[in-house]
Design a protein around this motif. Structure first.
Motif: not given
Ligand SMILES: Cc1cc2nc3c(=O)[nH]c(=O)nc-3n(C[C@H](O)[C@H](O)[C@H](O)COP(=O)(O)O)c2cc1C
Ligand code: SF4
Ligand code: SF4
Ligand code: SF4
Ligand code: SF4
Ligand code: FES
Lengths: 614, 157, 241
Positions: A472-476, A301, A521-522, A479, A517-519, A319
């Protein structure tokens, strides 16, 4: 090292270098790229050094170079000026090569490349089909220079682009890059000139120039090869960018998995500073610019622009929403222009040879060349650089030499985890940014993974989802949970536990993951699963309805058997970790299915093709 | 790890929040993992909450909070390696070394790890043992390689 | 500077720098959210506050909590697509926090009464936490204790304390428990001790001169330092002054 005080003095410096190395100088170049190193290139290089000394050879110079791209056939040795290529050279071959070829002028047939398709032998590097159809504007220099020598780069015309840009000024430079329509090679294909302009026009006391060398796409290694094989091309591109944008500070964010790239870059920066090509008043102009290296920490990410900038600031690579472009508000909230390694490496070419020349290569919408890492189930694996717009078929079958072991082409995956899989019907598509996007795939950074009929497309979708749920960064929610659930659902398909409702849920959930999703990647994570569902639905249905994996990959649905070709050699029985193969010497062996864990070792070790998987 | 060595690393990289990632990388390079006292020390010296240092140390795959083995066997899980059967190599190592991927054997000899592509795709499937690349690997050859290493260690296992 | 925009066709005014979610709510438009709180910075994790924004003729879905309003935009807070995506998000969240009354009620509003996804099944058990990050933001931005953090990434992500141990900087103020949308932190006061269950923090309560136990020693120390109060300030409880 003395600083070069004026742009015009660079030409003089170069002329001095060229005097010492005439165009017809005899050079034996050993590829010391990562691929060849794995085959022992360092030892081959050392053997050449020792043999040249021992046999008193004075008229041949020895050079260690970056990756030539044909990693499949390493260690590669090229003899200039003619360009004869010896492949699969081992340290123990070197004495003979020095004696017979370098001293005696004899061609040693057994080191020549023999075409697996036609059986033909080729002497010269550029005659080999793998190279013949390529247009190696960027990669070509890799084989001709020692990446640890700035003089090698300058001798080949390096930094002349910078001198020219300084001479014509920032406005001209920006216009030239805009006219050339260089599109970002890191994935999105955004026009570099446009981004530069946005960044330059953003009012601020500080502008940053950043190189994205995170190369997280699993199956792509072109950035690595450029960084390791020709670091100065990237640095020169960034200095030209700094001039056009009005920046005095740059960063190169490199993957931690690429220690050699870091080392080469560090050394290149020192050499460039030494010659006055970086630092205060570059080449005596008013431009001051320097570059720092940041090492990544092993997170896909972090290739995303805002995550990369967070990481340079010393925070985790999460992100953030990009309602305002990073070219306006990026690193430390200052205007920051981020481009990919290959994008930067294209810039000196554009400036040196002009936008007009550059746009004559490739297609109207996608100019120049693109480097692909052609890997997977293809004969000639390695890095290939072709003009944009070449068809997939030509890349895979003419350059790549087709599918090994007489198997059938099934799909090609482009664009990495954000891309998609295209079936045989799409082989005649031209490869450019827009065509691939319209087909639900993407150019991405240039991974091109070829799959044959022994590749299960459901398994491929599962692979990418597994990769992404971890990366995934795991934020959303969409995602993190969405990809995890998609992975669960696709796993159920591969284990024969799914129904057609499962497929519907996969599609519905994919839609939300993409939309919410935010970025990127998602939002692009579902491309692999969606494109395989679209083009290989039959294969999903075979898993669902018949509980069968047609490609014989999905463990739960397959079995290993031994057929009558078995000679009773007992090798499999010995190696089987479950000890579940029985049979006497010289008699047909049998697998106890209740104990078999489907590890596939029996298949690996059988020399008689007697183990089958269905 | 002695804290004076952590101090030296901090000096070298600059005592700023922006250096956190680089500092942790250097600590890990020296110690082979991130010892807790080092993280606590970095937190103090950079005046950053321990929570932030800890988040960084657990976010990136390059970092390890536990000591690792003398031999780190890393299986490349890139796409090219995957379609050429990398998953089977991980399973093989797990069986041979009796440790789960990501783990280290009790005698601290071997660590089994996966990496999402190292960019040597033409060599796949690929296993890296202490930085040395072993290309076009098979499960069978991997077993032999590991057995060779075990023997070299005097057959203690 | 005052900006003009429309929400569901209605003209509204906003100040530069305001978030779209705040502007919409102030004007009576309902938008669901689970990771937002006005006391802390927007984060954009739960993805429930999705709305549709049209800017310069281009329409896109975006979260409203972290969207700074712009003049001239047209916003739609409910549509079939928005409802469908919110329902799917809630189905994902419900699988993580099946016991939470808040989550259940919100999901029901979107017609989601059960989740098609198996109960949790994440790498490590999350015990009702939906990783909204509010607790850590409140603890850092409001309390200033920085006791909490996310750890790891992707589907292994967890909320917790450094080294998953009793957090030494936690003052047991309970702000995290109060702000948690799924009430999964757990907080109580018993026998002169205050406990924050999820973080395994317990601190003895300080007593005032009159013998009332009202807050942990450490919390008072922390507040004294923050507000630069006299050393004996908390010898009296607020009500005793
Ligand atoms: C999850 C994710 C990973 C990415 N990884 C990379 C990468 O490894 N290298 C890269 O150059 N761009 C990567 N990108 C694209 C960058 O965000 C950015 O668009 C690019 O570096 C811009 O440079 P370009 O315009 O020259 O391509 C990634 C994007 C996303 C969303
Ligand atoms: S889309 Fe995925 S990677 Fe991007 S911010 Fe959201 S959770 Fe992180
Ligand atoms: S697949 Fe593995 S376990 Fe099964 S019979 Fe072959 S070697 Fe034995
Ligand atoms: S109780 Fe502890 S963890 Fe929770 S907000 Fe207060 S200080 Fe932070
Ligand atoms: S504990 Fe509660 S507030 Fe904290 S992240 Fe989990 S759900 Fe959110
Ligand atoms: S409230 Fe906006 S994403 Fe959670």
């Amino acid at each position: 090292m003395t600083r070069i005080g004026k742009a015009s003095e660079l030409a003089a410096y170069r002329a001095e270098l060229l005097k010492k190395r005439p165009a017809d100088a005899k050079v034996v170049a050993v590829c010391c790229g990562t691929g060849c190193n794995a085959y022992g290139a360092q030892k081959v290089y050392a053997a050449f050094a020792a043999e040249l000394a021992k046999q008193g050879v004075k008229d041949w110079a020895l050079r260690s170079t970056g990756c030539h791209g044909f990693c499949e056939r390493g260690t590669l040795v090229v003899m200039f000026p003619e360009g004869m290529l010896y492949q699969r050279v081992k340290p123990e071959d070197v004495a003979e090569i020095v004696e017979k070829t370098l001293k005696g002028g004899e061609t040693l047939e057994r080191f020549l490349y023999d075409d697996p398709v036609t059986g033909e032998k080729h002497r010269l590097e550029h005659e080999i089909p793998f190279y013949k159809h390529q247009e190696r504007l960027i990669l070509g220099q890799n084989g001709q220079l020692n990446p640890e020598s700035i003089d090698d780069y300058i001798a080949l015309g390096g930094y002349l682009g910078l001198a020219k840009a300084l001479e014509h000024g920032a406005d001209w430079t920006l216009e030239e890059v805009k006219k050339a329509n260089v599109r970002g090679r890191g994935g999105g294909g955004f026009p570099a000139g446009k981004k530069w302009e946005t960044c330059r026009n953003a009012k601020s006391d500080k502008h940053y120039v950043i190189c994205n060398a995170d190369e997280g796409d699993p199956g792509a290694f072109m950035d690595r090869s450029v960084l390791e094989g020709n670091p100065h091309s990237v640095i020169e591109g960034m200095i030209i960018g700094a001039l056009a944008i009005g920046s005095d500070e740059g960063f190169i964010y490199v993957r931690h998995e690429y220690p050699l790239a870091v080392k080469r870059l560090e050394q290149a920066l020192v050499e460039a500073r030494g010659l006055g090509l970086l630092g205060e008043k570059i080449l005596g102009s008013s431009l001051s610019f320097d570059i720092r290296i940041n090492r990544g920490g092993g997170a896909f990410v972090c290739g995303e622009s805002t995550a990369l900038m967070a990481s340079i600031e010393g925070r985790v690579g999460e992100p953030r929403a990009k309602h305002i472009n990073t070219a306006i508000q990026g690193l430390y909230n200052k205007p920051s222009n981020l481009n990919n390694v290959e994008t930067w490496a294209n810039i000196p070419l554009v400036i040196n040879r002009g936008a007009e020349w550059y746009t004559s290569i490739g297609t109207k919408g996608s100019t120049g060349t693109k480097i692909f890492s052609l890997v997977g189930k293809v004969n000639n694996t390695g890095l290939v650089e072709v003009p944009m717009g070449m068809t997939l078929r030509k890349i895979i079958f003419e350059i790549g030499g087709g599918i090994p072991a007489g198997r059938k082409f099934k799909a090609v995956q482009t664009g990495g985890p954000s891309g998609g899989c295209l079936p045989a019907e799409k082989l005649d598509l031209p490869v450019d940014f827009d065509t691939l996007w319209n087909e639900g795939s993407m150019m991405g950074s240039g991974g091109m993974i070829v799959m044959d009929d022994r590749t299960c497309m459901v398994d491929v979708a599962k692979y990418f989802l597994g990769f992404l749920k971890f990366e995934s960064c795991g934020k959303c929610t969409t995602c993190r949970e969405g990809i995890r659930r998609l992975h669960e659902l696709v796993t159920a398909v591969t284990e024969g536990r799914a129904t057609e409702e499962t497929l519907q849920l996969i599609e519905d959930l994919s839609e939300t993951v993409e939309a919410a999703s935010l970025c990127a990647l998602g939002t692009t994570a579902t491309n692999p699963v969606r494109s395989t569902l679209k083009f290989f639905r039959e294969e999903y249905l075979a898993h669902v309805k018949e509980r069968r994996c047609p490609a014989a990959v999905c463990k739960t649905l397959i079995r290993y058997d031994i057929n009558e070709k078995c000679t009773g050699c007992m090798v499999c029985a010995k190696r089987c970790p479950q000890k579940c193969i029985s049979g006497e010497r010289k008699k047909l062996h049998v697998i106890d299915q209740s104990k078999c864990i489907k590890c596939g070792i029996c298949l690996d070790v059988c020399k008689f093709d007697a183990v089958e998987v269905k | 790890m002695e804290l004076s060595r952590v101090d030296a690393i901090i000096e070298r990289n600059g005592s700023r929040g922006a250096s956190l990632l680089a500092i942790l990388q250097d600590v890990q390079d020296e110690a082979n993992y991130l010892p807790r006292e080092a993280l606590e020390h970095v937190s103090k010296r950079l005046e950053l909450p321990l929570a932030r240092v800890y988040a960084m140390a657990t976010f990136f795959q390059a970092f390890h909070l536990e000591p690792r083995g003398k031999y780190v066997c890393t299986v490349c899980m890139g796409t090219a390696c995957h379609v050429r059967g990398a998953a089977r190599l991980v399973e093989q190592l797990e069986r041979d070394l009796e440790v789960k991927s990501g783990g280290t054997t009790k005698d601290l000899q071997f660590t089994v790890e996966e990496v999402n592509c190292v960019g040597a795709c033409a060599l796949g499937p690929l296993v890296i043992i202490n930085g040395e690349y072993h290309g076009t690997m098979t499960a069978d050859r991997l077993t032999k390689t590991v057995e060779g290493l075990k023997k070299a260690e005097g057959g203690t296992r | 500077m005052t900006l003009n925009l429309t929400i569901n066709g209605v003209r509204v005014e906003a100040e530069e720098g305001e978030s779209l979610l705040d502007v919409a709510r102030r004007n009576g438009f309902e938008i669901p959210s689970l990771c937002h709180h006005e006391a802390v910075a927007a984060y954009g994790a739960c993805r429930l506050c999705l709305v549709e924004v049209t800017k310069g003729g281009r329409k896109k879905l975006t979260t409203s909590c972290n969207y700074e309003v712009l003049g001239g935009i047209e916003v739609v807070t409910e549509s079939a697509a928005i409802r469908r995506h919110r329902a799917m998000v809630l189905e994902l969240i419900l699988a993580e926090a099946p016991e939470s009354a808040t989550v259940k009620a919100l999901a029901a509003e979107y017609g989601v009464t059960r989740s098609r996804f198996a109960a949790s099944g994440a790498g490590e058990d999350r015990d009702g936490c939906i990783l909204c990050g509010l607790c850590a933001r409140v603890c850092a931005e409001v309390v200033g204790a920085n006791a909490l953090t996310f750890r790891k990434r992707g589907d292994n992500r967890q909320m917790g304390t450094p080294f998953v141990e009793e957090p030494q900087t936690c003052i047991a103020c309970g702000a995290c428990a109060w702000v948690c949308p799924t009430s999964c932190v757990g907080f109580d006061e018993q026998n002169g001790e205050r406990k924050v269950h999820r973080w395994k923090r317990s601190l003895p309560l300080a007593k005032t001169e009159k013998g009332h136990a009202f807050a942990p020693q450490f919390q008072l120390f922390h507040f004294r330092k923050l507000a630069k109060l006299e050393a004996d300030f908390y010898k009296k409880a607020p009500g005793e002054r």
